[in-house]
Structure formats: C-alpha cells, structure tokens
Design an enzyme around this catalytic site. Structure first.
Site: not given
Length: 202
Positions: A33-34, A84, A88, A172
């Site tokens: 993620d991210d 995503h 965020h 991440h």
C-alpha cells in the site's frame, strides 16, 4: 490481534469485502500500500523479481501522478495495481460524496476493479455505493511495518504468527515503513517459501 488480523465483525459490516482467499489453497497474496515512491518501490520491485513473485500494489493516486515511470514499471514487471484513493483519505473523516470523488479521481490514472480503503475501513454508505463497481479488498494479515515503534523482527513475527492459507498480507512501500520493510520482507518471503506457500495475485 484485532489490528494484525481483522475481527469477524468487519466481515459482517462488509459482507462482500475480500479479507482472505481460498482457505484450502496453500497460497498467500502479497500486497503493498501507499506507493509508488522512488525511495522504496524500485528496491521492492527488484526483490520481488529475485524471487519470481508477482504482487498487488494498492497505489495512492497522488504518487501515481508524480511518478508515472514507476507506475509503468509496476505493470511492465507483471504486478497488479489497485486503487487506494487519490490522497490516502480516511472515509470516516469525509462526506461520502467527497470520498467517492477522491476514489474516482484515482481511477482517471489507471484502470482497475481493485480498491482498498486506507486504514482498512470505510463508511457503510460508501461501501454500499462502491461494492458493485469494485472488488473491495481488506486484508487477513497487516504487518504493521508502518509503526516506527516496532522493530523489523516484530514485523516478521507478525507474519509468522498470523499467516495461514489464503492470507492477504499487507506491507507498505512508504518512507515510514522503509526500515521495517527492508528488514522484514526478505526474511518473510524466505519463511513463506520454507513453509511451502505459493504466491498469488489478486
């Protein structure tokens, strides 16, 4: 355990959400993620290449727009990409229409049915509105690599303790996670291989 592995309550709140894949299949699903970011993602891609692993990256639209060459590299190397949100954003802190707009803004950068809400939670209205257009992915194991109070060895121990057949595992590719990711991920991959797990993509 309520953090590392979600409770059954969440599966009741999001009945069509994807928390875990086939429990009869001795496989795991690595997700990140991210990202993408130049400080971490290229190293991560090279590591995955070394093991022949294809993963799923839930990207933040803002990063995708800043680093289009990294986005191209993700798909070139055979990884799947998921939404995503663009910034965020936390669903619980926004009006539902504004949250949906943020998700749709990310959609303008690439095509995918995969969506993961930041922080693993979203308002029920947003979930109900989105569930027919997206495969909404949560997780079975979150490594907490983003927690700077944890050591890399603790992150690794979370993987070892909670992984099971069909686990969707979250790491991440972010600056906050970099120290723990670089320590724990190679060792986690080696351990998963030793346990006989196959690696699959969402």
């Amino acid at each position: 355990m309520l953090i590392e592995q979600p409770s059954l309550l969440l599966s009741r709140i999001y009945p069509n959400g994807i928390f875990r894949k086939n429990p009869e299949d001795h496989s795991v699903y690595l997700t990140f993620d991210d990202g993408p970011i130049p400080e971490v993602t290229p190293w991560l891609l090279d590591l995955l290449d070394r093991y022949g692993i294809k993963a799923t990256f839930f990207v933040v639209g803002e990063n995708a727009s800043k680093y289009p060459e990294l986005m191209a590299e993700l798909t070139k190397r055979g990884h799947h990409v998921g939404n995503h949100t663009f910034n965020h954003v936390r669903s619980m802190r926004m009006r539902n229409p504004d949250y949906i707009d943020n998700v749709r803004k990310c959609d303008t950068l690439f095509e995918t049915r995969l969506f993961r809400p930041p922080h693993g939670i979203m308002r029920r209205w947003s979930y109900r509105y989105m569930k027919d257009d997206y495969d909404i992915v949560f997780y079975d194991v979150i490594t907490r690599d983003y927690n700077e109070k944890l050591s890399g060895s603790k992150v690794l121990s979370i993987v070892k303790k909670y992984t099971r057949n069909g686990s969707i595992i979250v790491f991440h590719d972010s600056l906050r996670s970099e120290r723990n990711l670089r320590y724990a991920l190679p060792k986690a991959i080696e351990w998963l291989i030793d346990q006989g797990y196959s690696f699959r993509q969402l």
